[in-house]
Design a protein around this motif. Structure first.
Motif, short mmCIF file in Angstrom:
data_model
loop_
_atom_site.label_atom_id
_atom_site.label_comp_id
_atom_site.label_asym_id
_atom_site.label_seq_id
_atom_site.Cartn_x
_atom_site.Cartn_y
_atom_site.Cartn_z
N GLY A 24 8.90 4.60 2.69
CA GLY A 24 7.60 4.38 2.07
C GLY A 24 6.78 3.31 2.74
O GLY A 24 5.78 2.85 2.18
N SER A 25 7.15 2.92 3.96
CA SER A 25 6.39 1.86 4.63
C SER A 25 5.95 2.31 6.01
O SER A 25 4.96 3.03 6.14
CB SER A 25 7.23 0.59 4.70
OG SER A 25 6.50 -0.45 5.31
N HIS A 30 0.84 -1.19 0.00
CA HIS A 30 0.00 0.00 0.00
C HIS A 30 0.88 1.25 0.00
O HIS A 30 1.74 1.42 0.87
CB HIS A 30 -0.92 0.01 1.22
CG HIS A 30 -2.10 -0.87 1.07
ND1 HIS A 30 -3.17 -0.84 1.94
CD2 HIS A 30 -2.41 -1.82 0.14
CE1 HIS A 30 -4.09 -1.70 1.55
NE2 HIS A 30 -3.64 -2.31 0.47
N THR A 31 0.63 2.12 -0.97
CA THR A 31 1.47 3.32 -1.07
C THR A 31 0.89 4.49 -0.28
O THR A 31 1.60 5.43 0.04
CB THR A 31 1.61 3.74 -2.54
OG1 THR A 31 0.32 4.00 -3.09
CG2 THR A 31 2.31 2.64 -3.35
N GLN A 62 1.55 9.72 0.49
CA GLN A 62 1.35 8.98 -0.76
C GLN A 62 2.68 8.86 -1.46
O GLN A 62 3.21 9.84 -1.98
CB GLN A 62 0.33 9.69 -1.65
CG GLN A 62 0.22 9.12 -3.07
CD GLN A 62 -0.20 7.67 -3.09
OE1 GLN A 62 0.60 6.76 -2.79
NE2 GLN A 62 -1.42 7.43 -3.46
N GLY A 63 3.22 7.66 -1.47
CA GLY A 63 4.48 7.40 -2.15
C GLY A 63 5.57 8.34 -1.69
O GLY A 63 5.77 8.56 -0.49
N ASN A 64 6.26 8.93 -2.65
CA ASN A 64 7.36 9.85 -2.36
C ASN A 64 6.92 11.31 -2.37
O ASN A 64 7.76 12.21 -2.25
CB ASN A 64 8.48 9.66 -3.38
CG ASN A 64 9.12 8.29 -3.28
OD1 ASN A 64 9.30 7.77 -2.18
ND2 ASN A 64 9.44 7.69 -4.42
N SER A 101 -4.33 2.47 5.52
CA SER A 101 -3.56 2.44 4.29
C SER A 101 -4.44 2.02 3.13
O SER A 101 -5.50 1.42 3.32
CB SER A 101 -2.34 1.52 4.41
OG SER A 101 -2.72 0.15 4.46
N GLY A 131 -2.70 3.20 -3.69
CA GLY A 131 -2.88 4.49 -4.32
C GLY A 131 -3.71 5.40 -3.43
O GLY A 131 -3.79 5.22 -2.22
#
Lengths: 117, 115
Positions: free
Chosen positions: A72-73, A29-30, A50-52, A94, A97
């Motif tokens: 990212g976790s 999950h991002t 969300q992500g980076n 989480s 996307g």
């Protein structure tokens, strides 16, 4: 893991102390969210990763609250100089996307129950 | 801004009674609508969702229909069980507004079903 994991499940702390709450999202999950649920209240959005991308911190109630997400976790929510009004359940969630925009389901952990005495 | 107004609780019903929990919303865009359930001592779980007008979400005997004309998403179940006792949250996620990244929740409705 199979679901969103949060620790500690319960925390009692003295007013003025700092606390750290941990969240381990579902693998892959991002998107990661923190919410707060105060007694008798609904859920209040705190922060979104969300992500980076730069996190959306628009829900943090004061500068005593901060959160980071490493690699990212795993995410850590830190509350500095805790106050009694910080007592609440802190929920992490989480999704794959962006939950809202894409309709992806947002999965919640069981929460960390914080009591400030 | 976006908001969700939920029927105030607590709600107490006898087993096999009909359940309705009202939910209305205000949104600037085109929201997706959700019902989450929180059983005692557990985290929030998605119960059902609907992503566009006239869609019906359903799960575990619960249903809710996305009504754009009345901006509502009422939760219904024809025959409740003791195991349905929980807190139910209505929520929206607006794909157009800034809340697209997260959910806006109602205040929750506590349901107790008596045997």
């Amino acid at each position: 893991g199979a679901g969103v994991s949060q620790s500690p499940s319960n925390k009692v702390t003295e007013k003025g102390k700092d606390v750290e709450l941990r969240c381990d999202p579902i693998s892959g999950h991002t998107a990661l969210y923190w919410y707060r649920q105060s007694l008798g209240q609904g859920l209040e959005f705190l922060i979104y990763f969300q992500g980076n991308s730069a996190p959306d911190k628009s829900g943090l109630p004061s500068d005593r609250f901060s959160a980071e997400r490493t690699g990212g976790s795993v995410s850590t929510l830190t509350i500095q100089r805790t106050q009694q009004e910080d007592s609440a359940v802190y929920l992490c969630a989480s999704s794959l996307g962006s939950g809202g925009r894409s309709g992806n389901t947002i999965y919640f952990g069981e929460g960390s129950w914080l009591t400030v005495v | 801004g976006d908001s969700v107004t939920q029927m105030e609780g607590p709600v107490t019903l006898s087993e096999e009674a009909f359940l309705t929990i009202n939910c209305t919303y205000t949104a600037t865009g085109y929201p997706s609508l959700f019902w989450y359930v929180q059983y005692p001592g557990e985290g929030l779980q998605l119960l059902l969702k609907a992503t566009k007008a006239d869609d019906k979400g359903s799960n575990k005997g619960f249903e809710a229909t996305y009504r754009k004309e009345t901006t509502s998403f009422h939760l219904e179940k024809g025959s409740v069980q003791v195991s349905d006792s929980a807190v139910y949250f209505c929520a929206l996620s607006d794909r157009r507004s800034g809340s697209a990244r997260q959910l806006t929740f109602g205040s929750g409705t506590q349901l107790t079903v008596l045997p």
